[in-house]
Design a protein around this motif. Structure first.
Motif, short mmCIF file in Angstrom:
data_model
loop_
_atom_site.label_atom_id
_atom_site.label_comp_id
_atom_site.label_asym_id
_atom_site.label_seq_id
_atom_site.Cartn_x
_atom_site.Cartn_y
_atom_site.Cartn_z
N TYR B 184 0.84 -1.21 0.00
CA TYR B 184 0.00 0.00 0.00
C TYR B 184 0.87 1.25 0.00
O TYR B 184 0.56 2.23 -0.66
CB TYR B 184 -0.92 0.01 1.22
CG TYR B 184 -2.08 -0.94 1.12
CD1 TYR B 184 -3.16 -0.68 0.29
CD2 TYR B 184 -2.10 -2.10 1.87
CE1 TYR B 184 -4.22 -1.55 0.18
CE2 TYR B 184 -3.16 -2.99 1.78
CZ TYR B 184 -4.22 -2.70 0.94
OH TYR B 184 -5.27 -3.57 0.84
N GLU B 185 1.97 1.16 0.77
CA GLU B 185 2.88 2.31 0.82
C GLU B 185 3.52 2.55 -0.53
O GLU B 185 3.85 3.67 -0.89
CB GLU B 185 3.95 2.10 1.90
CG GLU B 185 3.42 2.43 3.29
CD GLU B 185 4.17 1.70 4.39
OE1 GLU B 185 5.35 1.38 4.17
OE2 GLU B 185 3.56 1.47 5.45
N ALA B 186 3.70 1.45 -1.29
CA ALA B 186 4.31 1.57 -2.62
C ALA B 186 3.31 2.09 -3.65
O ALA B 186 3.63 2.20 -4.83
CB ALA B 186 4.88 0.24 -3.05
N GLY B 187 2.08 2.37 -3.22
CA GLY B 187 1.13 2.97 -4.14
C GLY B 187 0.00 2.07 -4.57
O GLY B 187 -0.85 2.46 -5.37
N TYR B 188 -0.06 0.85 -4.03
CA TYR B 188 -1.16 -0.07 -4.38
C TYR B 188 -2.46 0.42 -3.75
O TYR B 188 -2.47 0.88 -2.62
CB TYR B 188 -0.82 -1.47 -3.88
CG TYR B 188 -1.91 -2.49 -4.07
CD1 TYR B 188 -2.08 -3.13 -5.30
CD2 TYR B 188 -2.78 -2.80 -3.04
CE1 TYR B 188 -3.09 -4.06 -5.47
CE2 TYR B 188 -3.80 -3.73 -3.21
CZ TYR B 188 -3.94 -4.36 -4.44
OH TYR B 188 -4.95 -5.27 -4.60
N VAL B 189 -3.55 0.36 -4.50
CA VAL B 189 -4.84 0.71 -3.91
C VAL B 189 -5.85 -0.42 -4.13
O VAL B 189 -5.77 -1.14 -5.13
CB VAL B 189 -5.43 2.02 -4.49
CG1 VAL B 189 -4.78 3.23 -3.87
CG2 VAL B 189 -5.32 2.06 -5.99
#
Lengths: 240, 222
Positions: B184-189
């Motif tokens: 999630y921190e890497a941009g996954y939503v």
């Protein structure tokens, strides 16, 4: 399959329906205590969660944690009725049928370890499709809301049903029931942007106007009655 | 589940011969009530956002379809033809109300999540479909197996759908977080589409696509 006359058909239908009815009646009777217990447990958990008591077993200590009492709509305490057993929606219905009937309200008094009192109040009203209800925690000052929970029977998902979401409920935190003169003005659910500078209003739900109005109405009606009692208490001495 | 049944004691005639086993396995694949017959789609869309309620729904439908098949098959020679549909409906309703009451008593949270959809099992086409197509003309034991098979077939599809919807829609399985925070921190939503009923349509469509590409004989000949 044998062809049957009308009488055979009717007898068959009677037998099937009688057996079905008996079976369902038996099941309902046997399972009722367990179901009622679930409903009571949920109610206790809801009330306790208003003051942050979210532990899975907190509801078992409900009677020790809070003190329940019943008041009528004039703010007078009513003896001999158990707060948890009172059905507020039914009380209000009796009042609509017969205006002379005094609505009885259940309330709970919670004292946290620091000695601060919080009043836990129950409200009930109608949304678009059916009943809506809520629980509110009111600070000792009889003015500031500490938290609120709402729920509904069958409001439209995504619209009116949004009243039981955290986003909607959290708006009520720190809202004020009294204006600067100390008069009761309630908290209204209104269209438009609302922030801390507007202590008497929260954002309505787009597409859920009738449900939103229902929330406003039940808050105004029910909180007024609770305040009558709470004000009496604070003019005398602290309750309990 | 069918493996367990296969191992049950064998008397003179095998309890579960080839024909009986086919009653259970067919609805799982080649004659699946949801993906082949396209029945019961409505609840497959409505209850499949999370695995746990889906599991309960699958078990409830299996219980209802198996037991109603059994009861109707036992009564099949006594039911006056003119009122057979309403008799079937009565039996199904009784079973569904029983399931609903039991859930309310012992699985209150899940019963609240499933809300009206347990009651709507009454209108699930799979249940009435099996009663009319099978139980009215077959003996009780095969009817029970047919009901179980169709229940499992329905359950297999809705659990698969729920698996992808819960995983992609909220990053969880059975309520436990499975997608690591780092992602999630890497941009996954999370995919919001999976949370709404339309998401289930896409998953069911992919399921059918995969199934048909493996089972070519299901394709209609030109």
């Amino acid at each position: 399959m044998s062809s049957k006359g009308n009488s055979g058909t009717i007898v068959f239908a009677l037998v099937v329906t009688t057996l079905s009815a008996a079976l369902l009646a038996a099941a309902a009777t046997i399972l009722k205590p367990a179901q009622d217990e679930n409903v009571l447990k949920e109610k206790q958990q809801n009330i306790l969660s208003l003051v942050g008591l979210n532990g899975p077993n907190d509801y078992k200590k409900f009677d020790q944690l809070v003190q329940g009492l019943v008041i009528d709509q004039e703010g007078q305490q009513v003896q001999g009725v158990e707060a948890l057993a009172l059905d507020l929606a039914l009380e209000k219905k009796m009042n609509t049928k017969n205006p002379a009937y005094k609505v009885r309200y259940p309330m709970y008094v919670y004292r946290d370890p620091s000695g601060r009192t919080t009043y836990l109040l129950q409200v009930a009203g109608t949304g678009l499709w059916g009943p809506i209800w809520g629980y509110l925690a009111l600070n000792e000052d009889g003015n500031t809301l500490r938290s609120a929970i709402f729920d509904h029977k069958g409001e439209t998902p995504g619209l009116g049903a949004e009243i039981n979401t955290d986003a909607f409920e959290q708006q009520f935190i720190n809202k004020k029931l009294l204006n600067e003169q100390g008069d009761f003005v309630s908290v209204k659910v209104e269209k438009g942007k609302h922030d801390a500078s507007m202590p008497h209003a929260v954002d309505a739900i787009s597409g859920g106007t009738i449900t939103s109005n229902g929330v406003s109405k039940m808050l105004e009606q029910d909180l007024a009655c609770y305040l009558k009692y709470i004000r009496q208490q604070s003019t005398q001495s602290l309750p309990l | 589940m069918s493996d367990v049944l296969v191992q049950s004691p064998v008397e003179k005639k095998p309890l579960l011969g080839k024909k009986e086993r086919k009653l259970i396995t067919d609805p799982l694949s080649d004659n699946n009530p949801v993906t082949i017959q396209v029945l019961g789609i409505c609840s497959a869309l409505a209850v499949t956002t999370q695995m746990k309620p889906t599991m309960v729904m699958a078990l409830s439908v299996t219980a209802v379809v198996a037991l109603s098949n059994l009861v109707i098959s036992l009564m099949r020679n006594a039911i006056p033809p003119r009122i057979r549909i309403i008799v079937q409906l009565t039996v199904v309703s009784v079973l569904v109300i029983l399931v609903d009451q039991i859930l309310k008593a012992y699985m209150y949270d899940i019963s609240k999540q499933l809300s009206v959809f347990v009651g709507l099992i009454i209108t699930n086409c799979i249940v009435m479909g099996r009663l009319e197509a099978y139980a009215m003309g077959n003996k009780p034991f095969p009817s029970l197996l047919d009901g179980l098979g169709n229940g499992f077939g329905y359950g297999a599809v809705i659990l698969t759908v729920a698996f992808f919807r819960e995983l992609l829609g909220s990053g969880k399985l059975f309520g436990f977080k499975v997608i690591p925070d780092a992602l999630y921190e890497a941009g996954y939503v999370n995919n919001g589409l999976m949370m709404i009923p339309a998401g289930a349509l896409f998953v069911v469509a992919c399921y059918i696509w995969v199934q048909r590409s493996f089972a070519k004989h299901l394709e209609e000949k030109e």
